[in-house]
Design an enzyme around this catalytic site. Structure first.
Site, PDB file in Angstrom:
ATOM      1  N   GLU A  58       3.987  69.461 -32.949  1.00  0.00           N
ATOM      2  CA  GLU A  58       2.963  69.028 -33.913  1.00  0.00           C
ATOM      3  C   GLU A  58       3.544  68.404 -35.167  1.00  0.00           C
ATOM      4  OE1 GLU A  58       2.868  71.731 -32.135  1.00  0.00           O
ATOM      5  OE2 GLU A  58       0.835  72.270 -31.568  1.00  0.00           O
TER       6      GLU A  58
ATOM      7  N   GLY B 291      -0.767  72.522 -28.467  1.00  0.00           N
ATOM      8  CA  GLY B 291      -1.845  73.413 -28.039  1.00  0.00           C
ATOM      9  C   GLY B 291      -1.647  73.887 -26.600  1.00  0.00           C
TER      10      GLY B 291
ATOM     11  N   GLU C 101       0.746  76.660 -26.877  1.00  0.00           N
ATOM     12  CA  GLU C 101       0.045  77.736 -27.596  1.00  0.00           C
ATOM     13  C   GLU C 101      -0.905  78.463 -26.652  1.00  0.00           C
ATOM     14  OE1 GLU C 101      -1.025  74.917 -30.831  1.00  0.00           O
ATOM     15  OE2 GLU C 101      -0.558  76.600 -32.143  1.00  0.00           O
TER      16      GLU C 101
ATOM     17  N   ALA D 298      -3.476  69.640 -27.741  1.00  0.00           N
ATOM     18  CA  ALA D 298      -4.846  69.299 -28.125  1.00  0.00           C
ATOM     19  C   ALA D 298      -5.033  67.809 -27.885  1.00  0.00           C
ATOM     20  CB  ALA D 298      -5.058  69.631 -29.597  1.00  0.00           C
TER      21      ALA D 298
HETATM   22  C1  TC6 Z   1      -1.830  69.919 -30.938  1.00  0.00           C
HETATM   23  O1  TC6 Z   1      -1.750  70.344 -29.817  1.00  0.00           O
HETATM   24  C2  TC6 Z   1      -2.407  70.641 -32.048  1.00  0.00           C
HETATM   25  C3  TC6 Z   1      -2.933  71.874 -31.875  1.00  0.00           C
HETATM   26  C4  TC6 Z   1      -3.582  72.559 -32.951  1.00  0.00           C
HETATM   27  C5  TC6 Z   1      -5.085  72.591 -32.731  1.00  0.00           C
HETATM   28  C6  TC6 Z   1      -5.858  73.369 -33.770  1.00  0.00           C
HETATM   29  N1  TC6 Z   1      -3.914  63.769 -26.734  1.00  0.00           N
HETATM   30  O2  TC6 Z   1       3.234  59.446 -23.737  1.00  0.00           O
HETATM   31  P1  TC6 Z   1       2.634  58.879 -22.513  1.00  0.00           P
HETATM   32  C7  TC6 Z   1      -2.038  60.002 -23.783  1.00  0.00           C
HETATM   33  S1  TC6 Z   1      -1.315  68.397 -31.300  1.00  0.00           S
HETATM   34  C8  TC6 Z   1      -4.495  62.635 -26.339  1.00  0.00           C
HETATM   35  O3  TC6 Z   1       2.655  57.410 -22.338  1.00  0.00           O
HETATM   36  P2  TC6 Z   1       4.697  60.187 -20.939  1.00  0.00           P
HETATM   37  C9  TC6 Z   1      -1.214  58.849 -24.318  1.00  0.00           C
HETATM   38  O4  TC6 Z   1      -1.835  58.276 -25.444  1.00  0.00           O
HETATM   39  C10 TC6 Z   1      -0.701  67.727 -29.795  1.00  0.00           C
HETATM   40  N2  TC6 Z   1      -3.864  61.721 -25.577  1.00  0.00           N
HETATM   41  O5  TC6 Z   1       3.251  59.562 -21.193  1.00  0.00           O
HETATM   42  C11 TC6 Z   1      -1.177  57.927 -23.123  1.00  0.00           C
HETATM   43  O6  TC6 Z   1      -2.419  57.256 -23.050  1.00  0.00           O
HETATM   44  P3  TC6 Z   1      -2.510  55.792 -22.438  1.00  0.00           P
HETATM   45  C12 TC6 Z   1       0.644  68.266 -29.463  1.00  0.00           C
HETATM   46  C13 TC6 Z   1      -2.612  61.964 -25.205  1.00  0.00           C
HETATM   47  O7  TC6 Z   1       4.731  60.651 -19.551  1.00  0.00           O
HETATM   48  C14 TC6 Z   1      -1.115  58.879 -21.946  1.00  0.00           C
HETATM   49  O8  TC6 Z   1      -1.615  60.129 -22.442  1.00  0.00           O
HETATM   50  N3  TC6 Z   1       1.151  67.581 -28.309  1.00  0.00           N
HETATM   51  C15 TC6 Z   1      -1.947  63.130 -25.607  1.00  0.00           C
HETATM   52  O9  TC6 Z   1       5.740  59.236 -21.443  1.00  0.00           O
HETATM   53  C16 TC6 Z   1       0.273  59.075 -21.409  1.00  0.00           C
HETATM   54  O10 TC6 Z   1       1.139  59.422 -22.449  1.00  0.00           O
HETATM   55  C17 TC6 Z   1       1.926  66.501 -28.415  1.00  0.00           C
HETATM   56  O11 TC6 Z   1       2.270  66.067 -29.494  1.00  0.00           O
HETATM   57  C18 TC6 Z   1      -2.659  64.061 -26.400  1.00  0.00           C
HETATM   58  N4  TC6 Z   1      -2.102  65.226 -26.801  1.00  0.00           N
HETATM   59  O12 TC6 Z   1       4.778  61.459 -21.903  1.00  0.00           O
HETATM   60  C19 TC6 Z   1       2.359  65.871 -27.123  1.00  0.00           C
HETATM   61  N5  TC6 Z   1      -0.697  63.108 -25.101  1.00  0.00           N
HETATM   62  O13 TC6 Z   1      -2.036  55.905 -21.031  1.00  0.00           O
HETATM   63  C20 TC6 Z   1       2.024  64.420 -27.128  1.00  0.00           C
HETATM   64  C21 TC6 Z   1      -0.588  61.975 -24.413  1.00  0.00           C
HETATM   65  O14 TC6 Z   1      -3.935  55.441 -22.586  1.00  0.00           O
HETATM   66  N6  TC6 Z   1       2.324  63.791 -25.869  1.00  0.00           N
HETATM   67  N7  TC6 Z   1      -1.732  61.267 -24.464  1.00  0.00           N
HETATM   68  O15 TC6 Z   1      -1.582  54.977 -23.297  1.00  0.00           O
HETATM   69  C22 TC6 Z   1       3.569  63.480 -25.463  1.00  0.00           C
HETATM   70  O16 TC6 Z   1       4.565  63.805 -26.095  1.00  0.00           O
HETATM   71  C23 TC6 Z   1       3.706  62.676 -24.199  1.00  0.00           C
HETATM   72  O17 TC6 Z   1       2.495  62.025 -23.988  1.00  0.00           O
HETATM   73  C24 TC6 Z   1       4.044  63.492 -22.918  1.00  0.00           C
HETATM   74  C25 TC6 Z   1       3.976  62.552 -21.687  1.00  0.00           C
HETATM   75  C26 TC6 Z   1       5.477  64.051 -23.065  1.00  0.00           C
HETATM   76  C27 TC6 Z   1       3.089  64.630 -22.709  1.00  0.00           C
END
Ligand code: TC6
Length: 681
Positions: free
Chosen positions: A125, A102, A105, A63
């Site tokens: 999450e 998400g 999911e 998400a």
């Molecule tokens: C969920 O899904 C809940 C669901 C229930 C719903 C009801 N959203 O980490 P990086 C941005 S909760 C928005 O440097 P990498 C990040 O801020 C979510 N932005 O790259 C950064 O922005 P910047 C569950 C996001 O290659 C840029 O993308 N998912 C999100 O080292 C690059 O990110 C997670 O917890 C996001 N979800 O790693 C996964 N994700 O460039 C969270 C990233 O402006 N993400 N950004 O600074 C990660 O773990 C890592 O970003 C990665 C990529 C492994 C996907």
């Protein structure tokens, strides 16, 4: 039409390609594109099956975290998921990169999942203080069973594709680089089959039904790891619901309730804040991302002690050769042997092969003279904290090292500008302050001297990421960010035990706040002789040292210890403290509530954090939080000292400081007076 989606048909297979950089998060644009694509192919009779694939570096990373807490816009995630799951045509999710939260999911809503071997899938999450609230808590257990689901969702660790295949989290592996072709081929094999849905399965959850002990045991086993967090507990409840409630929709209702509790909690707000805070640190306003960086292919480390050895390992781990310099052969041999031992311990735990140990060790070139550093791209000096020694070393480095080499000091409090002035190239000098153990702790303070060039800063920030660290930029001051602010906690703890509260009361309050241990437990662990103190003044610590009470290693410090190192309150220490208070003329007020202990120890940390901002030592409040969380294990679910102060209320913090007789910083007073916060403006 949405710009994030393209929809093509290949011989009866509809292909929905989503392209929403950087990570295809399921934000507004992505949801619109999914909604549009699935509606289009549902209505198109020529389409017999659908492949859902992403362009760019990854399948959906979850998400859009930045949308949480904002008013909903466009089609909701659940609405889009319903369309996909209730469609009449089989859907294949084609996964590369990281299908997380998400994103995974969504893959679980699809009827089949195929992934390239390099892909990872998972539900992280928990790290955001949330649970997988788009059906993950109900669907994953239906695929992998309760035990695996508990582990996967409470650790949040991504699962590599091969392992995911074994667990049933994906159905097939595609060839690397041929995901689309393989997914389409896979789709062709299932066009005539009725779509299978994860939600309809019971086989993996039914055997766990009516067994509450599974969850009680799991919580007991993980009590230490889950302490203070909210999300793991709600995740466990939601997984229990997956086993206990046969009706899928009712299970989803339970998931929604539990999710709602979390998404509105301070803990989750803090953890989501922290997610962005950690990614923000490498952005330096006056060092644009286009700043050229210097290639670092070889490194020199001076000092093979605990720090130098740990620093060296960071580079060996990413395949960068290190020339390790010591003054004496014996110290050099000892340092190299410690590194080897560390790797062998890792190998013994099965996390490395014997061959990898040898590969890494082969990257070390031991040397007894700084002359060996003539050709390296980066030198990190990690000798003891004595200005004259450091200046001498930097003078020599200036003479020996090639032009264009970065000269770094690991000093934890000395004046970097003075060190840099020992060279004729202060623009090439930078501080790289690692935290001990340097191969483990993720914080790296990058210290920017008066003359450090932008290229050197940009290189240090990039390099930090390459070795798995989170860089926090600090200007020069005594103690830089983390040590400077946290020293206030120690100072207040030392003063407070003279006023009545015992070391154990202080430690308990700080432990209950969420730290791994209290300040006196910490000192006893490290050793009273190791922790620095002002030798010119009489102190409690000095008195304890005089009695050879050096901490755990001597069976006593602030606490007494038995052979198993179990701590008990020490009458000897209590007497010494009382004596010292008398000597200082301080009257005991007895115990105080834990909340007051916390305020007494931590408000001054907040105040020092405010000063660090006021003096432009740190760029932003969230950098201070990251430094405290990663450098001192400040509990992440409070968001760090600055975010925490915002949740307490800055006016309350100001009043608290004034009551303690501590002058609040100007910035803190101004923000409090204007009803503002450190972290939300
Ligand atoms: C969920 O899904 C809940 C669901 C229930 C719903 C009801 N959203 O980490 P990086 C941005 S909760 C928005 O440097 P990498 C990040 O801020 C979510 N932005 O790259 C950064 O922005 P910047 C569950 C996001 O290659 C840029 O993308 N998912 C999100 O080292 C690059 O990110 C997670 O917890 C996001 N979800 O790693 C996964 N994700 O460039 C969270 C990233 O402006 N993400 N950004 O600074 C990660 O773990 C890592 O970003 C990665 C990529 C492994 C996907």
């Amino acid at each position: 039409m949405s710009e994030a989606g393209t929809y093509t048909v290949e011989d009866g297979i509809g292909i929905i390609t989503i392209d929403s950089p950087p990570v295809n998060a399921l934000g507004y644009n992505t949801r619109v594109a999914l909604d549009e694509g699935f509606r289009k192919f549902t209505a198109d009779d020529s389409v017999k099956a659908i492949v859902l694939i992403c362009a760019g570096r990854t399948f959906f990373a979850g998400a859009d975290i930045s949308e949480f807490g904002k008013p909903p816009r466009g089609p909701g995630l659940h609405d889009v998921f319903d369309i996909i799951e209730n469609g009449s045509k089989p859907v294949v999710a084609a996964i590369h990169g990281t299908a997380l939260g998400g994103g995974y999911e969504l893959a679980l809503i699809c009827n089949y999942r195929i992934a390239v071997p390099s892909a990872k899938v998972g539900l992280p999450e928990v790290n955001l203080g949330l649970l997988p609230g788009a059906g993950g808590t109900q669907r994953l257990p239906r695929i992998v069973g309760i035990d695996k689901a508990l582990d996967i969702m409470t650790t949040g660790a991504p699962v590599p594709a091969k392992k995911a295949l074994e667990l049933g989290m994906i159905d097939a592996l595609a060839e690397e680089g041929k995901l689309k072709e393989d997914a389409v081929a896979f789709a062709r094999t299932i066009v005539d089959q009725p779509p299978v849905r994860v939600r309809d399965r019971q086989d993996k959850v039914a055997p766990s039904r009516g067994k509450p002990e599974i969850y009680a045991d799991f919580l007991k086993k993980n009590a230490r790891a889950f302490r203070g967090f909210k999300a793991p507990f709600n995740i466990v409840k939601a997984i229990e619901a997956a086993a206990e409630i046969e009706d899928f929709d009712k299970g989803m209702e339970r998931e929604r309730e539990l999710f709602q509790e979390l998404v509105t909690s301070t803990e989750s707000a803090a953890q989501r804040y922290y997610f962005f805070a950690e990614r923000e640190t490498s952005k330096v306003p006056d060092v644009p991302s286009s700043t050229p960086t210097i290639p670092v292919k070889t490194v020199g480390v001076i000092g093979a002690g605990t720090m130098g050895g740990g620093i060296t390992m960071n580079f060996l781990n990413i395949g960068v050769p290190v020339t390790l310099v010591e003054m004496k052969q014996e110290a050099l041999d000892r340092g190299v042997a410690v590194i080897r031992k560390n790797y062998e311990n890792t190998a013994a735990k099965g996390r490395m092969t014997a061959e990898q140990v040898e590969q890494r060790m082969a990257l070390i070139t031991p040397a007894l003279s700084i002359d060996a550093l003539a050709e390296v791209d980066l030198v990190i000096e990690a000798v003891f904290e004595e200005m004259s020694v450091k200046k001498d070393i930097f003078g020599k480095l200036d003479a020996v090292c090639k032009q264009g080499a970065i000269l770094a000091s690991n000093t934890s409090f000395l004046d970097l500008d003075e060190i840099a002035a020992a060279t004729k190239r202060p623009d090439w000098v930078v501080g790289l302050h690692f935290f001990s153990p340097a191969n483990v702790m993720r914080l790296l303070e990058v210290v920017r001297g008066e003359k450090t060039s932008n290229e050197v800063i940009a290189t240090a920030m990039k390099l930090a990421k390459q070795i798995g660290k989170v860089p926090v930029l600090s200007r020069v001051c005594n103690g830089f960010i983390a040590n400077r602010i946290m020293s206030q906690r120690g100072r207040q703890a030392d003063a407070l035990i003279l006023e009545g509260p015992t070391p154990q009361e202080v430690d308990k309050a700080i432990y209950d706040y969420g730290f791994a241990m209290g300040p006196f437990q910490m000192i006893d662990l490290v050793g009273l002789d190791v922790i620095g103190r002002d030798e010119t003044e009489r102190t409690v610590r000095g008195d304890l040292v005089k009695q050879d009470r050096l901490g755990q290693k001597k069976n006593g410090g602030y606490y007494d210890y038995d052979e198993k190192r179990t701590a008990t309150p020490s009458p000897v220490a209590a007497e010494l403290i009382a004596d010292f208070a008398k000597f200082k003329g301080i009257a005991s007020t007895g115990s105080i509530p834990a909340e007051d202990v916390v305020a007494r120890l931590l408000y001054p940390v907040v105040n020092e954090g405010a000063k660090v901002l006021e003096e432009n030592i740190a760029i932003r409040a969230s950098d201070v939080d990251v430094a405290a969380i990663l450098g001192y294990n400040w509990p992440v679910y409070t968001g760090g000292p600055m975010f925490w102060a915002d949740t307490v209320g800055l006016a309350k913090v100001v009043a608290g400081l004034e009551k303690m007789g501590i002058e609040p910083s100007k910035l803190l007073k101004t923000l409090a007076a204007e009803g503002k916060t450190f972290t939300q403006g």
